[in-house]
Write a protein that holds these residues in place. Structure first.
Motif, mmCIF file in Angstrom:
data_model
loop_
_atom_site.group_PDB
_atom_site.id
_atom_site.type_symbol
_atom_site.label_atom_id
_atom_site.label_comp_id
_atom_site.label_asym_id
_atom_site.label_seq_id
_atom_site.Cartn_x
_atom_site.Cartn_y
_atom_site.Cartn_z
ATOM 1 N N ARG A 1 0.811 -1.217 0.000
ATOM 2 C CA ARG A 1 0.000 0.000 0.000
ATOM 3 C C ARG A 1 0.843 1.266 0.000
ATOM 4 N NH1 ARG A 1 -4.049 -1.624 4.799
ATOM 5 N NH2 ARG A 1 -2.084 -2.582 5.496
ATOM 6 N N GLU A 2 2.093 1.178 0.452
ATOM 7 C CA GLU A 2 2.981 2.349 0.443
ATOM 8 C C GLU A 2 3.752 2.476 -0.864
ATOM 9 O OE1 GLU A 2 3.064 4.634 2.793
ATOM 10 O OE2 GLU A 2 1.520 3.544 3.910
ATOM 11 N N GLY A 3 3.596 1.529 -1.763
ATOM 12 C CA GLY A 3 4.347 1.554 -3.020
ATOM 13 C C GLY A 3 5.725 0.952 -2.896
ATOM 14 N N THR A 4 6.097 0.529 -1.716
ATOM 15 C CA THR A 4 7.329 -0.202 -1.431
ATOM 16 C C THR A 4 7.056 -1.062 -0.196
ATOM 17 O OG1 THR A 4 8.199 1.566 -0.016
ATOM 18 C CG2 THR A 4 8.878 1.600 -2.331
ATOM 19 N N ILE A 5 8.010 -1.914 0.147
ATOM 20 C CA ILE A 5 7.928 -2.704 1.376
ATOM 21 C C ILE A 5 9.167 -2.418 2.207
ATOM 22 C CG2 ILE A 5 7.852 -5.019 2.372
ATOM 23 C CD1 ILE A 5 6.498 -5.971 -0.178
ATOM 24 N N ALA A 6 8.986 -1.923 3.421
ATOM 25 C CA ALA A 6 10.123 -1.682 4.309
ATOM 26 C C ALA A 6 10.741 -3.025 4.710
ATOM 27 C CB ALA A 6 9.675 -0.906 5.538
ATOM 28 N N LYS A 7 12.046 -3.146 4.551
ATOM 29 C CA LYS A 7 12.705 -4.404 4.900
ATOM 30 C C LYS A 7 12.477 -4.758 6.367
ATOM 31 C CE LYS A 7 16.362 -3.871 1.421
ATOM 32 N NZ LYS A 7 17.793 -3.608 1.199
ATOM 33 N N ALA A 8 12.493 -3.752 7.224
ATOM 34 C CA ALA A 8 12.301 -4.010 8.654
ATOM 35 C C ALA A 8 10.938 -4.627 8.935
ATOM 36 C CB ALA A 8 12.466 -2.718 9.441
ATOM 37 N N ASP A 9 9.941 -4.321 8.094
ATOM 38 C CA ASP A 9 8.588 -4.846 8.308
ATOM 39 C C ASP A 9 8.464 -6.323 7.945
ATOM 40 O OD1 ASP A 9 7.785 -2.368 9.175
ATOM 41 O OD2 ASP A 9 6.786 -1.807 7.296
ATOM 42 N N VAL A 10 9.416 -6.840 7.173
ATOM 43 C CA VAL A 10 9.345 -8.247 6.760
ATOM 44 C C VAL A 10 10.531 -9.056 7.289
ATOM 45 C CG1 VAL A 10 7.896 -7.906 4.732
ATOM 46 C CG2 VAL A 10 10.364 -7.611 4.519
ATOM 47 N N LEU B 1 13.835 -8.297 7.522
ATOM 48 C CA LEU B 1 15.119 -8.227 6.833
ATOM 49 C C LEU B 1 15.927 -7.032 7.318
ATOM 50 C CD1 LEU B 1 14.004 -8.889 3.133
ATOM 51 C CD2 LEU B 1 14.993 -10.542 4.732
ATOM 52 N N PRO B 2 17.251 -7.161 7.409
ATOM 53 C CA PRO B 2 18.083 -5.989 7.701
ATOM 54 C C PRO B 2 18.113 -5.050 6.507
ATOM 55 C CG PRO B 2 19.462 -7.905 7.268
ATOM 56 C CD PRO B 2 18.048 -8.407 7.303
ATOM 57 N N ASP B 3 18.358 -3.778 6.758
ATOM 58 C CA ASP B 3 18.364 -2.785 5.675
ATOM 59 C C ASP B 3 19.425 -3.071 4.619
ATOM 60 O OD1 ASP B 3 16.302 -1.543 6.921
ATOM 61 O OD2 ASP B 3 17.455 0.195 7.627
ATOM 62 N N SER B 4 20.492 -3.773 4.992
ATOM 63 C CA SER B 4 21.581 -4.024 4.047
ATOM 64 C C SER B 4 21.367 -5.280 3.208
ATOM 65 C CB SER B 4 22.904 -4.174 4.821
ATOM 66 O OG SER B 4 22.821 -5.256 5.737
ATOM 67 N N ASP C 1 21.723 -2.939 -1.450
ATOM 68 C CA ASP C 1 22.166 -3.126 -0.066
ATOM 69 C C ASP C 1 22.256 -1.807 0.694
ATOM 70 O OD1 ASP C 1 24.334 -2.079 -1.377
ATOM 71 O OD2 ASP C 1 25.766 -3.592 -0.726
ATOM 72 N N THR C 2 21.905 -0.699 0.039
ATOM 73 C CA THR C 2 21.895 0.600 0.726
ATOM 74 C C THR C 2 20.480 1.151 0.885
ATOM 75 O OG1 THR C 2 22.231 1.776 -1.372
ATOM 76 C CG2 THR C 2 24.205 1.172 -0.109
ATOM 77 N N SER C 3 19.492 0.413 0.405
ATOM 78 C CA SER C 3 18.110 0.871 0.506
ATOM 79 C C SER C 3 17.384 0.117 1.611
ATOM 80 C CB SER C 3 17.377 0.651 -0.818
ATOM 81 O OG SER C 3 15.981 0.910 -0.663
ATOM 82 N N PRO C 4 16.582 0.806 2.425
ATOM 83 C CA PRO C 4 15.816 0.119 3.463
ATOM 84 C C PRO C 4 14.501 -0.459 2.961
ATOM 85 C CG PRO C 4 15.467 2.474 3.652
ATOM 86 C CD PRO C 4 16.446 2.280 2.515
ATOM 87 N N GLU C 5 14.282 -0.427 1.648
ATOM 88 C CA GLU C 5 12.994 -0.848 1.094
ATOM 89 C C GLU C 5 13.165 -1.821 -0.060
ATOM 90 O OE1 GLU C 5 11.573 2.979 -0.042
ATOM 91 O OE2 GLU C 5 10.525 3.315 1.851
#
Length: 217
Positions: A75-84, A86-89, A127-131
């Motif tokens: 729904r945000e047009g992306t998925i935050a790695k932290a929400d699933v 996964l680490p941001d890297s 590996d530099t994107s949090p999404e």
């Protein structure tokens, strides 16, 4: 006592110490010593997934494969790695169904939910994107009629351009044994872009569509 005799306890200590030294030396040379125990195993209780959406860590992927269900919130047009989980890297994982099975994929958007049966889902990021910015998955068909029906379903379900779809279907019917790599267009009726990349080869038994889900353009 013979000089070659080493008590069992001492021998084990010596071997353990040698392993530590070897690991240190190899790491210094650019090698990484990894355990060889294989992927983790989970109990049946752990594989029960009661969450609204799936996670993409090792347990989440194991649950998706066990339940044959992968549920994502876009729904945000992306998925935050932290929400699933996964680490941001991290890079996006591949989720591949067990052999002979498929995953029931659902992707929720702001104005609707995509539903598809697929055996392979991929995620694109750096590996530099949090999404996770793009989701791709594969649809397959064994006949041109089945392939055309998948395209027509996308017109009604996701808003793909019907004229472009019908032109492609009619053109391929005139040469069913030919090949075609064609991006038929993008639909946006669910609150995100759904793109269909056609990979048709009449000489093969299985025909493929690569579907991509991304933020509204």
């Amino acid at each position: 006592m013979p000089g070659s005799f080493v008590p069992p306890i001492r021998r084990r200590a010596v071997l353990a110490g040698a392993a530590v030294v070897l690991g240190t030396v190899l790491s210094g040379c650019g090698f990484t010593v990894r355990r060889t125990s294989g992927p983790p195993t989970f109990t049946p209780e752990e594989l029960v997934d009661g969450g609204e959406f799936s996670t993409l860590d090792e347990l989440g992927i194991a649950r998706a494969k066990a339940s044959q269900s992968l549920r994502l919130d876009f729904r945000e047009g992306t998925i935050a790695k932290a929400d699933v989980g996964l680490p941001d890297s991290s890079y996006g994982p591949d989720v591949v169904a067990n052999k002979g099975e498929k995953l029931q994929l659902t992707i929720r958007g702001t104005t609707g939910t995509l539903e598809a049966d697929t055996d392979h889902v991929r995620f694109f990021t750096t590996d530099t994107s949090p999404e996770l910015s793009v989701i791709t998955y594969f649809l397959t068909a064994e006949t041109l009629d089945e392939y055309g029906q998948l395209l027509r379903d996308a017109v009604s379900d996701y808003g793909l351009d019907s004229e472009a779809v019908e032109r492609w279907i009619e053109g391929t019917r005139d040469d069913p044994g030919g090949k075609s790599s064609y991006a038929v267009g993008v639909g946006d009726s669910l609150g995100f872009d759904v793109g269909y990349d056609l990979r048709y080869d009449g000489g093969k038994e299985i025909q493929v569509i690569i579907v991509s889900v991304s933020k509204l353009s």
